[in-house]
Each structure stands twice: as structure tokens, then as C-alpha cells.
Design an enzyme around this catalytic site. Sequence first.
Site, PDB file in Angstrom:
ATOM      1  N   GLU A  72       0.850  -1.193   0.000  1.00 30.82           N
ATOM      2  CA  GLU A  72       0.000   0.000   0.000  1.00 30.82           C
ATOM      3  C   GLU A  72       0.887   1.245   0.000  1.00 30.82           C
ATOM      4  O   GLU A  72       1.096   1.897   1.025  1.00 30.82           O
ATOM      5  CB  GLU A  72      -0.976  -0.067   1.170  1.00 30.82           C
ATOM      6  CG  GLU A  72      -1.937  -1.233   0.986  1.00 30.82           C
ATOM      7  CD  GLU A  72      -2.997  -1.370   2.056  1.00 30.82           C
ATOM      8  OE1 GLU A  72      -3.204  -0.426   2.823  1.00 30.82           O
ATOM      9  OE2 GLU A  72      -3.609  -2.447   2.116  1.00 30.82           O
TER      10      GLU A  72
ATOM     11  N   HIS B 267     -17.354 -10.797   5.824  1.00 28.98           N
ATOM     12  CA  HIS B 267     -16.096 -10.088   6.052  1.00 28.98           C
ATOM     13  C   HIS B 267     -15.334 -10.729   7.199  1.00 28.98           C
ATOM     14  O   HIS B 267     -15.900 -10.935   8.276  1.00 28.98           O
ATOM     15  CB  HIS B 267     -16.366  -8.609   6.371  1.00 28.98           C
ATOM     16  CG  HIS B 267     -15.103  -7.817   6.527  1.00 28.98           C
ATOM     17  ND1 HIS B 267     -14.841  -7.000   7.592  1.00 28.98           N
ATOM     18  CD2 HIS B 267     -13.996  -7.752   5.730  1.00 28.98           C
ATOM     19  CE1 HIS B 267     -13.642  -6.447   7.446  1.00 28.98           C
ATOM     20  NE2 HIS B 267     -13.114  -6.886   6.325  1.00 28.98           N
ATOM     21  N   HIS B 268     -14.083 -11.090   6.955  1.00 26.94           N
ATOM     22  CA  HIS B 268     -13.195 -11.646   7.977  1.00 26.94           C
ATOM     23  C   HIS B 268     -11.954 -10.775   8.099  1.00 26.94           C
ATOM     24  O   HIS B 268     -10.998 -10.965   7.342  1.00 26.94           O
ATOM     25  CB  HIS B 268     -12.733 -13.061   7.597  1.00 26.94           C
ATOM     26  CG  HIS B 268     -13.813 -14.096   7.649  1.00 26.94           C
ATOM     27  ND1 HIS B 268     -13.666 -15.330   7.059  1.00 26.94           N
ATOM     28  CD2 HIS B 268     -15.041 -14.087   8.224  1.00 26.94           C
ATOM     29  CE1 HIS B 268     -14.772 -16.040   7.265  1.00 26.94           C
ATOM     30  NE2 HIS B 268     -15.627 -15.308   7.964  1.00 26.94           N
ATOM     31  N   GLU B 269     -11.958  -9.814   9.006  1.00 29.04           N
ATOM     32  CA  GLU B 269     -10.715  -9.083   9.298  1.00 29.04           C
ATOM     33  C   GLU B 269      -9.967  -9.924  10.330  1.00 29.04           C
ATOM     34  O   GLU B 269     -10.475 -10.175  11.418  1.00 29.04           O
ATOM     35  CB  GLU B 269     -11.035  -7.689   9.845  1.00 29.04           C
ATOM     36  CG  GLU B 269      -9.822  -6.906  10.330  1.00 29.04           C
ATOM     37  CD  GLU B 269      -8.733  -6.790   9.276  1.00 29.04           C
ATOM     38  OE1 GLU B 269      -8.973  -6.188   8.235  1.00 29.04           O
ATOM     39  OE2 GLU B 269      -7.614  -7.323   9.501  1.00 29.04           O
TER      40      GLU B 269
ATOM     41  N   HIS C 223      -7.615  -8.975   1.257  1.00 28.68           N
ATOM     42  CA  HIS C 223      -6.882  -7.701   1.352  1.00 28.68           C
ATOM     43  C   HIS C 223      -5.629  -7.896   2.208  1.00 28.68           C
ATOM     44  O   HIS C 223      -5.624  -8.721   3.128  1.00 28.68           O
ATOM     45  CB  HIS C 223      -7.769  -6.631   1.983  1.00 28.68           C
ATOM     46  CG  HIS C 223      -8.758  -6.045   1.027  1.00 28.68           C
ATOM     47  ND1 HIS C 223      -9.062  -4.705   1.007  1.00 28.68           N
ATOM     48  CD2 HIS C 223      -9.479  -6.615   0.024  1.00 28.68           C
ATOM     49  CE1 HIS C 223      -9.948  -4.475   0.064  1.00 28.68           C
ATOM     50  NE2 HIS C 223     -10.226  -5.610  -0.552  1.00 28.68           N
TER      51      HIS C 223
ATOM     52  N   GLU D  84      -6.480  -7.102  -2.805  1.00 29.21           N
ATOM     53  CA  GLU D  84      -6.248  -5.661  -2.769  1.00 29.21           C
ATOM     54  C   GLU D  84      -4.793  -5.438  -3.208  1.00 29.21           C
ATOM     55  O   GLU D  84      -4.512  -5.179  -4.351  1.00 29.21           O
ATOM     56  CB  GLU D  84      -6.511  -5.126  -1.372  1.00 29.21           C
ATOM     57  CG  GLU D  84      -6.401  -3.616  -1.281  1.00 29.21           C
ATOM     58  CD  GLU D  84      -6.436  -3.160   0.166  1.00 29.21           C
ATOM     59  OE1 GLU D  84      -5.813  -3.825   1.022  1.00 29.21           O
ATOM     60  OE2 GLU D  84      -7.065  -2.135   0.445  1.00 29.21           O
TER      61      GLU D  84
ATOM     62  N   GLU E 286      -9.755   3.321  -0.708  1.00 24.93           N
ATOM     63  CA  GLU E 286      -9.740   3.755   0.702  1.00 24.93           C
ATOM     64  C   GLU E 286      -8.731   4.887   0.928  1.00 24.93           C
ATOM     65  O   GLU E 286      -8.940   5.748   1.785  1.00 24.93           O
ATOM     66  CB  GLU E 286      -9.464   2.578   1.633  1.00 24.93           C
ATOM     67  CG  GLU E 286      -8.119   1.905   1.448  1.00 24.93           C
ATOM     68  CD  GLU E 286      -7.957   0.651   2.325  1.00 24.93           C
ATOM     69  OE1 GLU E 286      -8.948   0.180   2.882  1.00 24.93           O
ATOM     70  OE2 GLU E 286      -6.819   0.163   2.442  1.00 24.93           O
TER      71      GLU E 286
END
Length: 702
Positions: free
Chosen positions: A172, A413-415, A483, A502, A508
Site C-alpha cells: 500500500e 467479512h473476515h478481518e 486484502h 487488494e 480507501e
Amino acid sequence: MKKIVLSLIACGALMSATAMDTLTSPDGQIILTFDLTPAGQPQYSVTYKDKQVILPSTLGFEIKDETPLTTGFKQGKPLFSSADETWAPVWGESDSIVNRYNQMIVPLTRKAGNDKRKMNIVFRAYDDGIALRYEFPKQQWKGFTITDELTRMALAGDHTAWWIPGDYDTQEYKYTRSRLSEIRAKSEDARMHNLSQTGFSPTGVQTSLMLKTDDGLYINLHEAALVDYPAMHLNLDDSTMTFTSWLTPDRDGNKAVVTTPFKTPWRTVMVSDKATDILASDLILNLNDPCVLDDTSWIHPTKYMGVWWEMISGKSSWSYCDAENFDLATFDYSKATPNGRHGANNENVRRYIDFAADAGMNQLLIEGWNIGWEDWSGKEKDYVFDFLTPYPDFDLDVLNAYAKSKGIKLMMHHETSGSIPNYEKYIDRAYDLMNRYGYDAVKSGYVGNILPKGENHYNQKSVRHYLECVKKAADKHIMVNAHEAVRPTGLCRTYPNLVGNESACGTEYQSFGGLPVSHVTILPFTRLQGGPMDYTPGIFSMNISEYAPGNNSHVNATVANQLALYLTMYSPLQMAADFPEHYAAKPDAFQFIKDVPVDWSKSVYLDAEPGEFIVVARKDKKSDDWYVGGVNADDPRDFTLNLDFLDPGKCYEATIYADTDDAHYLTNPEAYQITRRKASDSSVIKLHMAPGGGFAISLKEI
Ligand code: NOJ
Ligand code: CA
């Protein structure tokens, strides 16, 4: 239909150490030569249309507690073959892909005491580039630890590069455009803050790396089929413009522990004198194994909305309350005071379901549905999420049933907060829960440092984990969009349920200070080479403080640019990232997002220049309709679009979504105009792209 021609060409007597072997691309334009140096070290070089692309560059490894696998090799006779096949991807930029190459396997041996080491180097020459990989066949030597891979790529000049700094934990970063010789001086500035980042060298860069030579060659360096091995970075010797592979280490400093037989990922060099050839290249996909899933009928391209941008922009929160000194194991949510800002609440989710269903979306992502977000602050804690328990104001049963009744699915969603051991502990139960409720897609994430402490996002162990998740998901008919995982290397060919990653700055970052307008004109040359990106386009309201007070970031794009991204950022998974109310306020522009397909039978890259602009036309897989998108960076640009790619003899209604003459990504980003006209393959459309602007066109057959 599949046609493979394999021809083995016997190659005379055993080669002497100085003989040169040559491999040519099917069209004859790329020539790769191989030989051993006088010291017995393998080396190769590459030319394209008689121009030098890779100067003689050595190959080899450092091995733990062993003499290095560099010099002292003896070469056997190379084995030549070729292939020409056509395969059909489950989803993609086109419905059939040609895989045509010539191959040379160079068998090498090296004495090691009373034993010998066997190592083959496999070279492939395609019309759009070359690839090489090391193979260690079955032999006495059962296994070893690689402490360094020494694959060199000596470039023929001080080329222009579009690069991000080498890092074991994140991609990123914003791109820097510079000469190779300037990387060292610019490296520190290029390193923007991330919750998890580990640099290793001021001349280290990541792949896919895009280069341009002064005489107009476009060169791209990457890797394909990254399996059971650490991700490769490149480290530049800026006195010779030579890159050496730099593998991501494990917590002990080793790079890879391997057992024979074993093969490394491919190291790739794409080359062309046309920028559009790099964008159109299927080299990385072709180097990956064919699909291993027997049944792919459950895998489908997906357009989705999300309870997402409101948390990213700061309008609402992932967490249900604002507890301090939080410990999930002991926290009692029934006694907690809600913070009143929780985005994933029943009422809000219903609102999104209603809008997304009306708009014909397939799915709705909901982040912050599960307990634990109060603790999520990159504190390197193992147990933060269980991936199973919804917040008190998120009714899993009712919302899933409601979505189903409206014809759309919720997206899971799995963070993981970087805790791989915790995710592995829960993943079976988490996927089972998805199966129980009918979720068939998960967005996973690895924000923060990887646990156990000392491991990195891109080392061998983590790379194994990401693929194990994808395989396990395939068994349970779940599509994965990961991601912060390792950047893709074409594995979506083998496992087409890997529908997205990602692995770069996505939308974002428009909320975290903004992205340079050149960003989206570079990503398709770099990050997208390995596979689709969940870029999350479609923002229509550019002044974030209007809806998220206190966030003064600005979305650096025009509305037409945001529409064009559905074409220029190819992905089978496309998000409409903005709020329902922002789309409701611009229904005419939103129509394009409703219309645009996410799967294609054909793609034609019409014109492009990294860092400046990209224009692509794509044909819908399910109809004869075409769509065209153009994105533009800093300078205003007029573009003459020749529609000669359209099917001859057909007539189309063109709807053109364009920047107004006074549009500008900073000063007038929401100024767009929509015009309609008839079009055929002899039509020409004159377009204007604003700074940070673009255009999007639907061409529906009439
Ligand atoms: C970072 C991801 O890129 C973003 O999409 C997600 O919303 C957050 N992590 C929270 O998981
Ligand atoms: Ca991210």
C-alpha cells in the site's frame, strides 16, 4: 477446445561449458540465450527486435550450511519443446486465451562432496516476454534451506521506472516515477506510513515493476505461480542497473525451506514496443497451472455494494461501543453502551439491501458485523475476532433472509488483524457458518503485523496460509477476496474462486489523504498484472467532509473517471463503493454502474501510457454490447475514439458519460455530461478527458 503441440527436438551431443543455447519466441522477435560462465555459473540474456532487454545475468542460490549453488555447474543437453493451446478462463478479460511458447529445459549438475546436486532451469519464450524457473528434480538431496535466491536481471540502461519501495509487509504505497538511478535518493520519501511495514534496502522495489527505456521499450518484471515460496522483491545495484531477486525471510532470517522435488515460481520479463501489449498480456496467467477445480459452476462474477465507505470515511464505526481496555474473552456486550455510530446495524443494513437489490447488485458486503472491533487497533493481539458472533444490533438470520427475499446475497467479512494462528483456529467454523447462511463470498483482511511475532505478510509461511484459505474455501464453494495478503501472481487461473485481492492502495486511500490522479493509470501496468484488484471504484461525492465531518480528504477523481474504472481496472468483482443516497442523487450517472458487466468475451486495449492514460474497450460476455473506458492523469487530454473494434454490420446506441469542459478532479470533480448517439464500426467519437478525469461509454446493440 484445447490443442497442444509438444515437439521434442533432440539436441546433439553434450554441450561444452562455453556453448551457447538459444530459445526464440514463436514470432521470432524475442531471443533468449543461455550459457555457463567460465566459472560454471548459469547465465542468460534477452533481446527483443535486436534490442538488449536483459544483459548477461547470472542465476543461482545461497544454501544454508552448503556451498552456494552458483558456480561449478556442468550442463547437460537442453530439452526443447513448444506449446500452442487455447484455454477458457472461468471469468476474465476474454473468453479464450492463447498460450503459445517455446521452452528450453537446461539440466545442470554440481558436485557436492561424494554427492551431486541436480538443478534444471526452465526457460519459456512467449511473443510478449520470457520466463524462467528453477526445478530441483527428485534426487539424493532430500531438501534444503534457501538463504538467498540470486536471480539477476541486468538492464541495458538507466530506464524510467514506476515503482513502490520493497517491503515485507505492504504494497500500500503510492507509485514513484523516476530513473532507476534515482530510486536510492527517493526511497525514504516513497515510504508512506502503514500499520505494518518492513523495508529492507534503499534500492529495494516490489514487483510487478514497470519500466520504459529511452528508445521506447516497455519492460515489466514480475513473478508467476507463487506457491509454497516467499514473495520476490528486487534489489537494484545502481552502479550496474542490475536487479537481484530478494526473497521475504521468515522470522529466523531464512528465505525458503524446500523438499525435493521442488520448483520455484516463474521469474518473468515482459517486453514490447507498445504499452498496450503489456496491458493485454496473458503471460502471467499462462504460466500458472490450469484450473484444478472440477466444478466451477458456483463461481460467478459479482457486482456489490457495501456498508464500508461510511467506516472508511469516518462517518460511522465498525465497532458497536467505545470500550477501553477491551478483552473479547471477558467483555459483556449485553451490558455495553452502544456508541450510536455502528454502521452494520439492522436498519442501516436493510436500507442498503433495499437499494442494492433495486439497483440489480449481486451482493452486499457488511463490515463490522461481528464482535471484537473495539479491540482492533493493530496491537498485535492474537485473539481479537472469532468470525462467528454477530453484534447485538446485527441479526444474522433476519438480514440474510431479508437479502435473500430481495434476490441478493450478503458478503462475509473476515478481518484477521494479522493473526494468522487465530484465523486458522476459527476458519472451519467461520466457513461453515457462511455455508449455513448461504454466503458464497468472503472479503478477508490482514491489517497490522502478522502473528506470530516476527513473521511477515509475504514470507513462505504466510504465502502458504493465503493459498490454504483459498483451497479450503473452494472445497466449501466460497469465493475469496483477500486484502493485505501477498500480491497476486496469476493463481486465479488454478483457483478461480480467488476472485480478488487488494495488494495496492485502493479507493480507501482517497479517504486517507487522497491518491495522485496518475495512480489508476499505473496500477493496470503493475499490480493488475498478477490478477484482479478489489479497487472499490464508484465514488460520486468527492468532498468527504460533507458527510464525514472532520475528514478533510478529497477523492481525487471526476465522476466520469470513477465510471471508467469499471473498465480500466479489470476485475470479476466490482464494488459500487459509495452510499445509496449519493447514487440516488446522480441516477443518470449511476445507470452506467448498473449497466456495466463484470465479465467479458473480448478486451481491446486501444491506447495507453503508464502514468498518463489508459483506454480500453470490452465486449460483454452475455451479449453483443460493448463498453469503453478511459482514465486520465494530470494533463487535460483530447482523445479520438475510433470504434472500428465494434462488430461489423451492427448498429449500437452509444451512451457517453464524459467530463464537462470545465471538469477538474480538484476544483470541479462532479461535473459530467451524458450524451447519446447512434454508432457503428465506422464511427469516430471525439472525447475530452479532464485532469483526473475520463470517460465511460456503453454501446448497446439495437
Ligand atoms: C483494510 C481494508 O483494505 C479495508 O477494505 C477494510 O475495510 C479494513 N481493512 C477493515 O478490515
Ligand atoms: Ca488495505
